[in-house]
Design an enzyme around this catalytic site. Structure first.
Site, mmCIF file in Angstrom:
data_model
loop_
_atom_site.group_PDB
_atom_site.id
_atom_site.type_symbol
_atom_site.label_atom_id
_atom_site.label_comp_id
_atom_site.label_asym_id
_atom_site.label_seq_id
_atom_site.Cartn_x
_atom_site.Cartn_y
_atom_site.Cartn_z
ATOM 1 N N GLY A 7 8.078 -1.627 1.001
ATOM 2 C CA GLY A 7 7.828 -1.796 1.947
ATOM 3 C C GLY A 7 8.627 -3.583 2.220
ATOM 4 C CB SER A 9 5.344 1.044 1.444
ATOM 5 O OG SER A 9 5.241 0.967 0.539
ATOM 6 C CB THR A 37 22.104 6.325 -7.696
ATOM 7 O OG1 THR A 37 23.536 5.679 -7.835
ATOM 8 C CG2 THR A 37 22.083 7.689 -7.395
ATOM 9 C CB CYS A 48 0.891 -9.667 -2.535
ATOM 10 S SG CYS A 48 1.425 -8.400 -2.652
HETATM 11 N N1 PLP Z 1 3.438 -4.607 4.206
HETATM 12 C C1 PLP Z 1 2.372 -4.922 4.491
HETATM 13 C C2 PLP Z 1 1.160 -4.631 5.684
HETATM 14 C C3 PLP Z 1 1.201 -3.807 3.120
HETATM 15 O O1 PLP Z 1 -0.109 -4.250 3.079
HETATM 16 C C4 PLP Z 1 2.279 -3.932 2.134
HETATM 17 C C5 PLP Z 1 1.258 -3.735 0.977
HETATM 18 O O2 PLP Z 1 0.600 -4.182 0.322
HETATM 19 C C6 PLP Z 1 3.437 -4.775 2.445
HETATM 20 C C7 PLP Z 1 3.723 -4.764 3.126
HETATM 21 C C8 PLP Z 1 4.546 -4.278 1.178
HETATM 22 O O3 PLP Z 1 4.485 -3.220 0.479
HETATM 23 P P1 PLP Z 1 5.267 -2.985 -0.689
HETATM 24 O O4 PLP Z 1 4.066 -2.368 -1.172
HETATM 25 O O5 PLP Z 1 5.871 -1.140 -0.238
HETATM 26 O O6 PLP Z 1 6.446 -3.565 -1.455
#
Ligand code: PLP
Length: 395
Positions: A71, A209, A247, A335
């Site tokens: 994502g 995602s 790929t 994160c």
């Molecule tokens: N956007 C939101 C609102 C999210 O909660 C997250 C992941 O926690 C992401 C983007 C990022 O997705 P990914 O973990 O697939 O990079």
């Protein structure tokens, strides 16, 4: 054996058993999907089958879906395209438009938007970070007021990952359309919890995602409205119709395709059950634990997300004590684990740093049961009481 209760489904979800089965079967499809021989064609057919399921789930055509590595990558792809500053770029349709250097977003976006924009700011791009009200909602009127002649993108998330607040996306998309500005929504958390039809919403870009919908990690999806000629973030071969080189992750794509197929069958029943469990959890907390408050919208919010501030104690201490009892929760976005700063989302609601530090996110999922919630309601009050007893700020 000690019970384990997983309540961190906003960070990631356990793989659905049917997805797991599809992934194991997909391991046999070893051909390079770009190869013209039989093995390649088999892999390619499976990828296109997955793309069709995903497209139909969000109300679009398969060619409008791009597979990415996450994502985060999908979010970066949109911003990269908008700011393509390659003079006379012969790939995308942003040629000579790079002077449009203003973007509107919100203060509570995911770091994959906020940190990317911080980087672009250093390159001279101007960004307006809209505030939110005390429930975490962006006011469409604020979006209108922030528009400048140079605004080229409005990016507002569909639903917030920490507090679950759902944004007035349709209204904001209409404002963007009216001013002829691109609109992107990060629907990573909303997917599978809210019915989304990109055609009705009239968005230009939408991010999703795999690992938030009981699919595999390392697979993201970007919806791009027909007619937009996207600049890739990753250059290389002609994959994904020249929009994302590399790929294809055949296994991940087949897995995420299965996850979407299952959503179309199970999503409503799951969300109904999950919402009832969330309400039970909330009611139990209110009855059993004093000095707590709930962060974010309580009505217009994701069915699975409950964010609670426990006064006088630190979220990290609660998390570790809960983990000791087998309960997995989070202090905010996954994160930001390891960071001592209070969550930017909770702070944006205007709450005190102390309250923000004491906030815990409960992210329920399809596997949770009544017994899980009873267990949490049994274990949490003594955890909170014990931590408050040793807290220097607790009277
Ligand atoms: N956007 C939101 C609102 C999210 O909660 C997250 C992941 O926690 C992401 C983007 C990022 O997705 P990914 O973990 O697939 O990079």
């Amino acid at each position: 054996m000690k019970r384990t209760v997983y309540l961190d489904n906003n960070a990631t979800t356990p793989i659905h058993p049917e997805v797991k089965k599809a992934i194991v079967e997909a391991l046999a499809l070893y051909g390079n999907p770009s190869s013209m021989h039989q093995q390649g064609r088999m892999a390619n057919n499976a990828i296109e089958g997955a793309r069709e399921k995903i497209a139909s789930f969000i109300g679009t055509e398969p060619e409008n879906i791009i597979f990415t590595g996450s994502g985060s990558e999908a979010n970066n792809t949109v911003i990269n395209y908008i700011y393509c500053n390659v003079p006379d770029c012969n790939i995308c349709d942003r040629k000579n438009k790079h002077y449009n250097k203003h973007i509107i977003t919100s203060a509570i976006e995911h770091p994959s938007i906020l940190q990317t924009l911080k980087c672009y700011e250093r390159r001279g791009v101007k960004v307006t970070y809209l505030p939110v009200d005390k429930f975490g909602t962006v006011a469409p009127n604020d979006v209108k007021k922030a528009i400048k002649p140079t605004t080229c993108l409005i990016s507002i998330m569909f639903a917030n990952n920490e507090i679950g607040t759902i944004q007035p996306v349709k209204e904001i998309a209409e404002i963007a359309r009216h001013h002829n500005i691109y609109f992107h929504t990060d629907a990573v958390q909303a997917t599978g919890k809210i019915h989304i039809n990109v055609h009705d919403l009239n968005v230009d870009f939408m991010t999703m995602s795999g690992h938030k919908i009981y699919g595999p990690k390392g697979i993201g999806l970007l919806y791009v409205k027909k007619g937009i000629k996207l600049c890739p973030l990753i250059y290389g071969g002609h994959h994904e119709k020249n929009r994302r080189a590399g790929t294809e992750n055949t296994i991940g794509i087949i897995g995420v395709g299965k996850a979407f197929e299952l959503l179309s069958k199970e999503m409503d029943a799951n969300n109904k059950k999950i919402l009832a469990l969330k309400q039970k959890l909330k009611k139990g907390f209110l009855e059993k634990i004093p000095d707590i408050s709930f962060n974010g919208q309580q009505e217009n919010s994701l069915p699975n997300t409950l964010n609670v501030s426990f006064d006088y104690i630190e979220g990290e201490s609660i998390l570790l004590s809960a983990d000791f009892e087998g309960i997995a929760v989070s202090t905010g976005s996954a994160c930001s684990t390891g960071s001592l700063k209070p969550s930017h989302v909770i702070m944006a609601l205007g709450v005190s740093p102390e309250k923000a530090h004491g906030s815990i996110r409960f992210g329920l999922g399809r596997e949770n049961t009544e017994e899980d919630i009873d267990y949490v309601l049994d274990k949490f009050p003594p955890i909170v009481e014990k931590l408050r007893k040793i807290s220097s700020v607790y009277k």
